[in-house]
Write a protein that holds these residues in place. Structure first.
Motif, PDB file in Angstrom:
ATOM      1  N   GLN A  43      23.828  87.529 -55.136  1.00 43.53           N
ATOM      2  CA  GLN A  43      23.988  87.069 -53.759  1.00 43.53           C
ATOM      3  C   GLN A  43      23.652  85.572 -53.738  1.00 43.53           C
ATOM      4  N   LYS A  44      24.670  84.730 -53.746  1.00 41.57           N
ATOM      5  CA  LYS A  44      24.468  83.292 -53.871  1.00 41.57           C
ATOM      6  C   LYS A  44      24.095  82.674 -52.524  1.00 41.57           C
ATOM      7  N   VAL A  45      23.013  81.910 -52.552  1.00 43.49           N
ATOM      8  CA  VAL A  45      22.540  81.196 -51.364  1.00 43.49           C
ATOM      9  C   VAL A  45      22.725  79.710 -51.623  1.00 43.49           C
ATOM     10  N   GLU A  46      23.503  79.049 -50.785  1.00 51.22           N
ATOM     11  CA  GLU A  46      23.831  77.637 -51.010  1.00 51.22           C
ATOM     12  C   GLU A  46      22.847  76.731 -50.266  1.00 51.22           C
ATOM     13  N   VAL A  47      21.695  76.522 -50.906  1.00 56.29           N
ATOM     14  CA  VAL A  47      20.694  75.583 -50.397  1.00 56.29           C
ATOM     15  C   VAL A  47      20.209  74.746 -51.573  1.00 56.29           C
ATOM     16  N   ASN A  48      19.683  73.564 -51.280  1.00 56.53           N
ATOM     17  CA  ASN A  48      19.182  72.726 -52.361  1.00 56.53           C
ATOM     18  C   ASN A  48      17.806  73.201 -52.819  1.00 56.53           C
ATOM     19  N   PRO A  49      17.363  72.772 -53.994  1.00 53.36           N
ATOM     20  CA  PRO A  49      16.084  73.263 -54.532  1.00 53.36           C
ATOM     21  C   PRO A  49      14.884  72.987 -53.640  1.00 53.36           C
ATOM     22  N   ASP A  50      14.877  71.856 -52.922  1.00 51.30           N
ATOM     23  CA  ASP A  50      13.755  71.551 -52.031  1.00 51.30           C
ATOM     24  C   ASP A  50      13.571  72.628 -50.975  1.00 51.30           C
ATOM     25  N   LYS A  51      14.679  73.153 -50.481  1.00 54.03           N
ATOM     26  CA  LYS A  51      14.607  74.224 -49.483  1.00 54.03           C
ATOM     27  C   LYS A  51      14.447  75.586 -50.134  1.00 54.03           C
ATOM     28  N   ALA A  52      14.930  75.716 -51.360  1.00 49.50           N
ATOM     29  CA  ALA A  52      14.866  77.011 -52.043  1.00 49.50           C
ATOM     30  C   ALA A  52      13.435  77.394 -52.410  1.00 49.50           C
ATOM     31  N   LEU A  53      12.620  76.413 -52.800  1.00 47.08           N
ATOM     32  CA  LEU A  53      11.246  76.734 -53.215  1.00 47.08           C
ATOM     33  C   LEU A  53      10.458  77.443 -52.120  1.00 47.08           C
ATOM     34  N   PRO A  54      10.379  76.914 -50.901  1.00 49.88           N
ATOM     35  CA  PRO A  54       9.650  77.667 -49.867  1.00 49.88           C
ATOM     36  C   PRO A  54      10.286  79.010 -49.536  1.00 49.88           C
ATOM     37  N   GLN A  55      11.618  79.107 -49.686  1.00 51.58           N
ATOM     38  CA  GLN A  55      12.258  80.405 -49.447  1.00 51.58           C
ATOM     39  C   GLN A  55      11.848  81.423 -50.509  1.00 51.58           C
ATOM     40  N   LEU A  56      11.723  80.964 -51.767  1.00 46.59           N
ATOM     41  CA  LEU A  56      11.252  81.848 -52.834  1.00 46.59           C
ATOM     42  C   LEU A  56       9.811  82.272 -52.565  1.00 46.59           C
ATOM     43  N   GLN A  57       8.979  81.333 -52.195  1.00 48.42           N
ATOM     44  CA  GLN A  57       7.570  81.636 -51.935  1.00 48.42           C
ATOM     45  C   GLN A  57       7.398  82.583 -50.752  1.00 48.42           C
ATOM     46  N   ALA A  58       8.329  82.520 -49.791  1.00 45.78           N
ATOM     47  CA  ALA A  58       8.264  83.398 -48.625  1.00 45.78           C
ATOM     48  C   ALA A  58       8.897  84.756 -48.876  1.00 45.78           C
ATOM     49  N   GLY A  59       9.543  84.934 -50.033  1.00 43.40           N
ATOM     50  CA  GLY A  59      10.174  86.212 -50.356  1.00 43.40           C
ATOM     51  C   GLY A  59      11.580  86.361 -49.821  1.00 43.40           C
ATOM     52  N   ASP A  60      12.170  85.261 -49.314  1.00 48.61           N
ATOM     53  CA  ASP A  60      13.526  85.339 -48.762  1.00 48.61           C
ATOM     54  C   ASP A  60      14.599  85.346 -49.842  1.00 48.61           C
ATOM     55  N   ILE A  61      14.290  84.797 -51.021  1.00 48.46           N
ATOM     56  CA  ILE A  61      15.187  84.833 -52.166  1.00 48.46           C
ATOM     57  C   ILE A  61      14.385  85.276 -53.389  1.00 48.46           C
ATOM     58  N   ASP A  62      15.089  85.608 -54.467  1.00 50.72           N
ATOM     59  CA  ASP A  62      14.420  86.095 -55.676  1.00 50.72           C
ATOM     60  C   ASP A  62      14.310  85.049 -56.768  1.00 50.72           C
ATOM     61  N   ALA A  63      15.150  84.019 -56.706  1.00 55.50           N
ATOM     62  CA  ALA A  63      15.151  82.998 -57.750  1.00 55.50           C
ATOM     63  C   ALA A  63      15.981  81.811 -57.268  1.00 55.50           C
TER      64      ALA A  63
END
Length: 346
Positions: free
Chosen positions: A162-182
């Protein structure tokens, strides 16, 4: 895929306007605010500043936007691009008129350093195959991270991502919040985004990328133990090479081309003349720069070669450079010869 992305980028018709001033605006397109590109761009800008020249360091989505910017954006003489973007373009150029137009006039300035592919994930994801069916941030569409992540997932045939098109700066907090897996992040290690103590090493780790099928396209690399506080062991991965790109300006065409060519020649001279300084006090990746490693199939810009000539007089005299390694013969022999002669005579 890449053809559609290039076509979607705005064309600002930089080449169409003949207007220019003696103090021409100069820009280098880099990447996000925490990436390696922007640090390298600032190092280059500092060389110009020491000589009284202003080079604006422009944030961008990354490689695809930078490549298009060098071709189409006015006052953008420089851009940093991943070499897998260049390989993709070169592979499909012959049979695709749209890509032929996108690459026309874009030239190599200098090859730079290797950029490691980081995949930060929850600790239960042990391999690339474990990304199947998971929610993974792959970068934004104009970025090199997006292209690299898409190519790697396609080559490895990882299904159901399931591809999420966000940049790494936004992806890190999403990973930490459990919204994405990697999430994927292509950046020269150490990448500022991963530094500090914000990442919990008991919950997240860098996924090894050791799949042999990737080795024909990418460079085998290792992120050393302790590169990041959360990473206690070395991590095997793959890498791409960052390349500084420019445009093949024609000094006879108009004042804009003449002034831009002068800017390219000057900054070529600054970089080669200050390579020792960059390696000593710039971003750590300067220590691994190999100026001889020109990607196959791409030409070095005429204005770059002008700035490498031993008798070239830049706007500001440059310090002595450190010697470079011997080069292997290729289609850019004139560039390599100029480079070696310049280094010998300084």
């Amino acid at each position: 895929m890449l053809r559609k992305l290039l076509a979607a980028l705005p064309l600002l018709l930089m080449l169409a306007s003949p207007a220019a001033s003696a103090d021409i605006e100069k820009n280098i397109m880099t990447g996000g605010p925490t990436g390696t590109y922007i640090k390298i761009g600032r190092d280059i800008a500092d060389l110009g500043k020491a000589c009284g020249q202003t080079l604006n360091v422009v944030e961008s989505a990354g490689s695809l936007e930078n490549f298009s910017g060098v071709r189409n954006r006015r006052n953008t003489q420089f851009g940093i691009v991943q070499n897998d973007v260049l390989e993709y373009l070169k592979t499909f150029e012959a049979n695709d008129a749209e890509i032929q137009q996108a690459v026309r006039g874009v030239r190599i300035m200098f090859p730079l350093y290797n950029e490691e592919v980081h995949v930060l994930a929850k600790t239960d994801i042990k391999s690339m195959a474990d990304l199947a069916g998971r929610k993974v941030a792959v970068g934004v569409k104009d970025s090199g991270t997006f292209l690299t992540s898409s190519l790697i997932l396609d080559i490895l045939q990882v299904k159901g991502v399931q591809k999420v098109e966000v940049n790494p700066d936004k992806a890190l907090p999403q990973l930490q919040a459990g919204d994405i897996d990697a999430f994927f992040y292509v950046a020269g290690a150490p990448a500022a985004l991963f530094q500090g103590d914000a990442i919990d090493g008991t919950k997240f780790h860098l996924v090894p990328i050791t799949d042999s099928v990737l080795r024909s396209t990418y460079i085998a690399s290792t992120i050393d133990a302790g590169t990041y506080a959360f990473q206690k062991e070395p991590v095997d991965t793959v890498a791409v090479k960052a390349v500084l790109m420019t445009f093949d300006y024609d000094k006879k065409r108009n004042a804009y081309h003449r002034d831009s060519c002068k800017a390219v020649a000057d900054f070529s001279s600054y970089i080669i003349g200050n390579l020792d300084k960059l390696q000593a006090s710039g971003h750590p990746k300067w220590k691994t720069v190999d100026l001889m490693a020109v990607p196959p199939g791409w030409k070095v810009g005429v204005c770059v070669k002008e700035g490498l000539a031993a008798n070239y007089k830049p706007t500001c005299a440059a310090p002595v450079a450190t010697p470079a390694a011997d080069a292997q013969s290729d289609e850019n022999d004139d560039y390599l010869k100029l480079l070696k002669e310049r280094l010998k005579k300084q």
